[in-house]
Design an enzyme around this catalytic site. Structure first.
Site, short mmCIF file in Angstrom:
data_model
loop_
_atom_site.label_atom_id
_atom_site.label_comp_id
_atom_site.label_asym_id
_atom_site.label_seq_id
_atom_site.Cartn_x
_atom_site.Cartn_y
_atom_site.Cartn_z
N LYS A 196 0.83 -1.21 0.00
CA LYS A 196 0.00 0.00 0.00
C LYS A 196 0.87 1.26 0.00
CE LYS A 196 -3.55 -2.79 2.13
NZ LYS A 196 -4.41 -3.15 3.27
N GLN A 256 -4.91 -2.05 9.36
CA GLN A 256 -4.65 -3.35 8.73
C GLN A 256 -5.25 -4.48 9.57
OE1 GLN A 256 -3.14 -3.83 5.68
NE2 GLN A 256 -3.74 -5.96 5.93
N ASP A 272 -11.28 1.98 3.59
CA ASP A 272 -11.55 0.54 3.45
C ASP A 272 -13.06 0.29 3.32
OD1 ASP A 272 -9.30 -1.06 3.21
OD2 ASP A 272 -8.97 -1.23 5.37
#
Ligand code: BQF
Length: 292
Positions: free
Chosen positions: A52, A96, A119
């Site tokens: 990322k 994460q 997300d």
């Protein structure tokens, strides 16, 4: 058989994002900034966040990696998230997953400001997605839709069988593909570990989306001729011939399924790279997302 090349396609998406970043800067706008929080030292998770950060550099985004000790308390993590929510330099951030067992994932996801939730995991954003409000689409489902679109694979009226019901992939992709929308209008069957006679179902699928996390689960005899196969599985399996000691395996037995498929995603180089590209896309979308 046509290989759905996620590596190449994600590269194209990233080039388009890079051009948009350039245009933003040339017109005096602020450079997009994505932050990622990682708790602990899980090898796969570290690889993912590094993907990322590297992707941010490729498109000209600013990025911050916030690496926290695996023994951080839930309260301490909540304070870090509050800091990111308030930090006006940060457009969007991710935490994460998975988190260590002593931290409640639901508590953490609820703490992320929905307007920065690139997300798309906050209940507010999941609700918006289900109701077809503008919002952040979770990166993996978003990547699957983009891959289908760029290969002109229509889902209209198709029977899509989704194998796996996670909040991150199986559930959202099922919702999206059954919506009345472009790259929707499919007849979706969602299946999982308790589904009986799975082969009877997968054999009727025009499109199969494998998101189970069991290496090589889908075999050629479970698939009809000409089906489109999307493999979301990505499991590290021991391989002494690799210097890392492992290789990545998808949920699809590529050897037996690829001879029957009209289109198939490889692992690696299929859905994975698309996931990263669409996270960047969501970060760009923070600029136009409304708080409603
Ligand atoms: C590739 C993920 C399970 C659980 C949490 C490129 C990625 C993977 C593969 C990647 C994943 C999987 C990510 C490839 C992010 C996809 O070349 O095939 C990129 O970085 N992913 C994640 O952040 O969390 C996960 C899978």
């Amino acid at each position: 058989m046509i290989l759905l090349d996620g590596k190449k396609t994600s590269q194209q998406v990233k080039e388009e994002i890079a051009a948009e970043v350039k245009a933003i800067r040339e017109s005096g706008g602020k450079t997009p900034h994505l932050a990622a929080v990682i708790v602990g030292n899980n090898g796969a998770s570290m690889t993912y966040v590094n993907h990322k950060v590297k992707a941010c550099q490729m498109v000209g985004f600013n990025s911050s990696l916030i690496h926290l000790n695996e023994y951080i308390t839930e309260e301490e993590l909540l304070i870090k998230i509050e800091g990111l929510n308030k930090n006006e330099e940060i457009d969007g951030f991710i935490v994460q997953l998975p988190l260590p067992d002593h931290i409640d994932e639901q508590v953490i996801l609820l703490a992320i400001d929905p307007i920065k939730d690139v997300d798309g995991f906050h209940p507010t954003n999941v609700g918006k997605m289900a109701l077809e409000f503008p919002t952040f689409i979770p990166a993996t489902p978003f990547g699957i839709l983009e891959l289908l679109k760029r290969y002109s694979i229509s889902t209209d009226g198709q029977h899509v069988v989704v194998v796996g019901r996670s909040n991150i992939v199986g559930k959202p992709i099922s919702v999206l593909l059954s919506q009345k929308a472009d790259y929707g209008n499919a007849t979706v069957t969602i299946t999982h570990s308790k589904t009986r006679n799975l082969t009877d179902i997968t054999k009727t699928a025009d499109i199969i989306i494998m998101a189970l996390g069991v290496p090589g689960f889908l075999k050629g005899d479970m698939v009809k001729d000409g089906a489109v196969i999307i493999d979301v599985g990505i499991t590290r399996v021991k391989d002494e011939t690799k210097k890392s000691g492992f290789r990545l395996s998808g949920d699809v037995d590529f050897e037996t399924v690829s001879v029957k498929a009209s289109h198939i995603t490889p692992v690696p180089g299929g859905v994975g790279p698309m996931t990263i590209a669409m996270l960047l896309k969501n970060t760009l979308l923070t600029r136009t997302m409304k708080r409603i």
